[in-house]
Design an enzyme around this catalytic site. Structure first.
Site, PDB file in Angstrom:
ATOM      1  N   TRP A  25       1.012  -1.318   0.391  1.00 62.61           N
ATOM      2  CA  TRP A  25      -0.303  -0.265  -0.187  1.00 62.61           C
ATOM      3  C   TRP A  25       0.717   0.932  -0.216  1.00 62.61           C
ATOM      4  O   TRP A  25       0.594   2.529  -0.415  1.00 62.61           O
ATOM      5  CB  TRP A  25      -0.572   0.004   0.915  1.00 62.61           C
ATOM      6  CG  TRP A  25      -0.295  -0.492   2.665  1.00 62.61           C
ATOM      7  CD1 TRP A  25       0.450   0.556   3.172  1.00 62.61           C
ATOM      8  CD2 TRP A  25      -0.485  -1.474   3.032  1.00 62.61           C
ATOM      9  NE1 TRP A  25       0.745   0.478   4.654  1.00 62.61           N
ATOM     10  CE2 TRP A  25       0.319  -1.620   4.162  1.00 62.61           C
ATOM     11  CE3 TRP A  25      -0.396  -2.856   2.606  1.00 62.61           C
ATOM     12  CZ2 TRP A  25       0.802  -2.599   5.048  1.00 62.61           C
ATOM     13  CZ3 TRP A  25       0.140  -4.152   3.779  1.00 62.61           C
ATOM     14  CH2 TRP A  25       0.575  -3.484   4.913  1.00 62.61           C
ATOM     15  N   ARG A  26       1.987   0.919   0.503  1.00 63.59           N
ATOM     16  CA  ARG A  26       2.808   2.370  -0.350  1.00 63.59           C
ATOM     17  C   ARG A  26       3.505   2.252  -0.970  1.00 63.59           C
ATOM     18  O   ARG A  26       4.086   3.316  -1.796  1.00 63.59           O
ATOM     19  CB  ARG A  26       4.681   1.907   0.959  1.00 63.59           C
ATOM     20  CG  ARG A  26       3.851   2.722   2.526  1.00 63.59           C
ATOM     21  CD  ARG A  26       5.184   2.211   3.055  1.00 63.59           C
ATOM     22  NE  ARG A  26       4.967   2.769   4.625  1.00 63.59           N
ATOM     23  CZ  ARG A  26       5.413   1.748   5.574  1.00 63.59           C
ATOM     24  NH1 ARG A  26       7.048   1.878   5.274  1.00 63.59           N
ATOM     25  NH2 ARG A  26       5.331   2.277   6.676  1.00 63.59           N
ATOM     26  N   GLU A  38      -5.079   0.660   6.441  1.00 67.04           N
ATOM     27  CA  GLU A  38      -4.655   1.149   7.658  1.00 67.04           C
ATOM     28  C   GLU A  38      -5.689   0.146   8.810  1.00 67.04           C
ATOM     29  O   GLU A  38      -5.510   0.281  10.382  1.00 67.04           O
ATOM     30  CB  GLU A  38      -4.918   2.603   8.512  1.00 67.04           C
ATOM     31  CG  GLU A  38      -3.462   3.188   7.207  1.00 67.04           C
ATOM     32  CD  GLU A  38      -2.796   3.120   8.363  1.00 67.04           C
ATOM     33  OE1 GLU A  38      -2.336   2.679   9.855  1.00 67.04           O
ATOM     34  OE2 GLU A  38      -1.660   3.451   7.348  1.00 67.04           O
ATOM     35  N   GLN A  43      -4.447  -3.776  15.055  1.00 73.28           N
ATOM     36  CA  GLN A  43      -4.414  -5.669  16.012  1.00 73.28           C
ATOM     37  C   GLN A  43      -3.861  -6.474  15.367  1.00 73.28           C
ATOM     38  O   GLN A  43      -3.542  -6.965  15.740  1.00 73.28           O
ATOM     39  CB  GLN A  43      -6.063  -5.548  16.687  1.00 73.28           C
ATOM     40  CG  GLN A  43      -6.927  -4.443  16.439  1.00 73.28           C
ATOM     41  CD  GLN A  43      -7.050  -3.934  18.450  1.00 73.28           C
ATOM     42  OE1 GLN A  43      -6.187  -4.544  18.551  1.00 73.28           O
ATOM     43  NE2 GLN A  43      -7.813  -3.433  18.238  1.00 73.28           N
ATOM     44  N   LEU A  81      -7.854 -12.437  10.248  1.00 73.35           N
ATOM     45  CA  LEU A  81      -7.748 -10.363  10.705  1.00 73.35           C
ATOM     46  C   LEU A  81      -8.811 -10.696  12.133  1.00 73.35           C
ATOM     47  O   LEU A  81      -7.774  -9.516  13.165  1.00 73.35           O
ATOM     48  CB  LEU A  81      -8.121  -9.727   9.788  1.00 73.35           C
ATOM     49  CG  LEU A  81      -7.241  -9.728   8.596  1.00 73.35           C
ATOM     50  CD1 LEU A  81      -7.910  -8.915   7.501  1.00 73.35           C
ATOM     51  CD2 LEU A  81      -5.690  -9.459   9.469  1.00 73.35           C
ATOM     52  N   TYR A 121      -7.025   8.143  14.525  1.00 74.15           N
ATOM     53  CA  TYR A 121      -5.480   8.164  13.830  1.00 74.15           C
ATOM     54  C   TYR A 121      -5.985   7.136  12.419  1.00 74.15           C
ATOM     55  O   TYR A 121      -5.289   8.035  11.982  1.00 74.15           O
ATOM     56  CB  TYR A 121      -5.371   6.595  14.892  1.00 74.15           C
ATOM     57  CG  TYR A 121      -4.490   6.096  13.715  1.00 74.15           C
ATOM     58  CD1 TYR A 121      -3.437   6.350  13.510  1.00 74.15           C
ATOM     59  CD2 TYR A 121      -5.140   4.555  13.330  1.00 74.15           C
ATOM     60  CE1 TYR A 121      -2.369   5.334  13.107  1.00 74.15           C
ATOM     61  CE2 TYR A 121      -3.825   3.850  12.231  1.00 74.15           C
ATOM     62  CZ  TYR A 121      -2.470   4.692  12.123  1.00 74.15           C
ATOM     63  OH  TYR A 121      -1.671   3.815  11.560  1.00 74.15           O
ATOM     64  N   ASP A 139      -1.147   6.510  17.369  1.00 74.91           N
ATOM     65  CA  ASP A 139      -1.394   4.916  17.011  1.00 74.91           C
ATOM     66  C   ASP A 139      -0.739   4.883  18.725  1.00 74.91           C
ATOM     67  O   ASP A 139       0.376   5.151  18.888  1.00 74.91           O
ATOM     68  CB  ASP A 139      -1.755   4.144  15.917  1.00 74.91           C
ATOM     69  CG  ASP A 139       0.003   3.641  15.994  1.00 74.91           C
ATOM     70  OD1 ASP A 139       0.902   4.373  16.307  1.00 74.91           O
ATOM     71  OD2 ASP A 139       0.053   3.384  15.019  1.00 74.91           O
ATOM     72  N   CYS A 204      18.867   4.239  17.316  1.00 74.16           N
ATOM     73  CA  CYS A 204      17.207   5.149  17.342  1.00 74.16           C
ATOM     74  C   CYS A 204      18.437   5.940  16.370  1.00 74.16           C
ATOM     75  O   CYS A 204      18.822   6.834  16.774  1.00 74.16           O
ATOM     76  CB  CYS A 204      17.194   5.013  17.834  1.00 74.16           C
ATOM     77  SG  CYS A 204      14.901   6.127  18.578  1.00 74.16           S
ATOM     78  N   CYS A 210      16.249  11.680  23.019  1.00 68.89           N
ATOM     79  CA  CYS A 210      15.408  11.711  23.755  1.00 68.89           C
ATOM     80  C   CYS A 210      15.862  11.071  24.880  1.00 68.89           C
ATOM     81  O   CYS A 210      16.738  10.349  25.944  1.00 68.89           O
ATOM     82  CB  CYS A 210      15.530  10.180  23.427  1.00 68.89           C
ATOM     83  SG  CYS A 210      14.254   8.681  24.674  1.00 68.89           S
TER      84      CYS A 210
HETATM   85  S1  SF4 Z   1      13.637   5.156  23.971  1.00 70.13           S
HETATM   86 FE1  SF4 Z   1      13.902   6.986  23.226  1.00 70.13          FE
HETATM   87  S2  SF4 Z   1      16.487   5.988  22.029  1.00 70.13           S
HETATM   88 FE2  SF4 Z   1      15.426   4.510  22.650  1.00 70.13          FE
HETATM   89  S3  SF4 Z   1      14.434   3.963  20.879  1.00 70.13           S
HETATM   90 FE3  SF4 Z   1      13.303   5.170  21.866  1.00 70.13          FE
HETATM   91  S4  SF4 Z   1      12.846   6.379  20.962  1.00 70.13           S
HETATM   92 FE4  SF4 Z   1      14.994   5.654  20.599  1.00 70.13          FE
END
Ligand code: SF4
Length: 361
Positions: A25-26, A38, A43, A81, A121, A139, A204, A210
């Site tokens: 779908w992308r 979507e 679920q 599903l 959403y 979500d 990440c 973060c």
């Molecule tokens: S906790 Fe923070 S740093 Fe770790 S994956 Fe999630 S958003 Fe990234």
């Protein structure tokens, strides 16, 4: 709490450009495709959805075909599903779209929200991905990522927490790539900032921003209030066979698994001798009764703890024989006799019965 997420945008989009999974779908984000995918993805895992999506789109290529498809065929396409009301709502919405919107999804967030089965959403996902409108799609994945990034300990099961996050995201959404932004956060939540086990913070793109990572609170966020315990319901399932066919009943139109087919049964666990006595009392001419063992199925609020019996009859029961929950008058629909092949191909027997379905030959 209010939080400024603007600093996440460029890192999320860069990461998405390199890491977006290729999904059917992308490749062609038509509004109809985005909508169906979507709804299926609620679920259900992405990998599992792929084949359902392809099959569904092949059978019902557009909103018009969805609006007019026979309900049994629709439910068959949805089989596996679960949460069948999602399929029914798709059809209800399709009927409205054909009647009031020329058979197209409206390119307007508020109009999308009016359709059955479309909440904030899904409306945000369709608006942003298919129509490039800067609306958030929050979500569980997005809640988890953003609560961790902001180091927020608010309870994500509260509606006001989700609403606040939607507002915070709406305020900073990049107008040039709103769909990619939403998908980037969802994808990061699904593949890096994962729900179970330790998040993969070393992979990440937001690690330097973060708060949860900084404070070592990734495992404490997001905060979720304890769910109520599921109700346990005991059942006895009868797989009743006569002349190579099995009897099914259509469940009542309301409640759990509404309108789907099922094996007859009663709401208590019967021992082999009690089951025999019960069927005997109901007037069955039994040839054989074979215990099939126990099985469990978990719904969102209820667990079925089942035991089952294969019951071979000398002859079919009459149309008006009350097999199912006779004492409680639970199911008044007439029996349907079908071969194992027909059950496989035509009738949608929910996955709750998968264990007993194995015994059909
Ligand atoms: S906790 Fe923070 S740093 Fe770790 S994956 Fe999630 S958003 Fe990234």
């Amino acid at each position: 709490m209010m939080y400024d997420y603007s600093s996440t945008i460029e890192f999320l989009l860069d990461w998405y450009d390199q890491n977006a999974r290729i999904l059917p779908w992308r490749e062609n984000p038509k509004p109809y495709y985005v909508w169906i995918s979507e709804i299926m993805l609620q679920q259900t895992r992405v990998e599992a959805v792929k084949s359902y999506f392809e099959r569904f789109i092949h059978a019902l290529p557009d909103i018009h075909s969805l609006a007019v498809v026979d309900e049994d065929k629709l439910l068959k396409l949805w089989e596996g599903l679960g949460y069948y009301n999602r399929a029914r709502n798709l059809q209800k919405a399709a009927v409205i779209l054909v009647r009031d919107y020329g058979g197209e999804l409206p390119s307007d967030y508020t109009e999308l929200l009016k359709l059955p089965g479309i909440g904030s959403y899904t409306a945000g996902a369709i608006a942003s991905i298919a129509f490039h409108i800067a609306e958030p799609a929050v979500d569980g994945n997005v809640l988890r990522v953003m609560m961790r990034v902001s180091g927020c300990f608010d309870d994500i099961t509260e509606a006001k927490v989700k609403k606040q996050l939607e507002e915070d995201i709406r305020a900073v959404m990049p107008k040039s790539r709103p769909g990619d932004f939403n998908q980037a956060v969802m994808e990061l939540g699904a593949t890096v900032c994962i729900p179970v086990g330790r998040p993969l913070c070393d992979k990440c793109p937001l690690v330097h921003l973060c708060q949860a990572y900084k404070n070592r609170t990734e495992d404490k966020i997001p905060v979720k209030k304890e769910k109520k315990q599921r109700q346990i319901k005991e059942r006895t399932i009868f797989v009743i066979e006569a002349g190579g066919e099995y009897v099914l009943y259509k469940r009542e139109k309301k409640g759990l698994l509404a309108g789907l087919m099922e094996f007859p049964g009663i709401e208590m666990k019967l021992s082999s001798s009690a089951a025999e006595e019960y069927l005997d009392k109901m007037g069955y001419s039994m040839e054989q009764i074979i215990p099939l063992g126990d099985a469990k199925h978990i719904f969102s609020h209820v667990e079925w703890h089942m035991t089952g019996y294969l019951v071979r009859l000398q002859e079919r029961v009459a149309e008006d024989t009350k097999i199912y929950g006779a004492e409680k008058g639970m199911n008044k629909n007439p029996p349907v006799w079908a071969s194992a092949k027909e059950i496989e191909e035509i009738y949608s027997l929910p996955s709750a019965f998968d264990y007993y379905k194995k015994f059909l030959i």
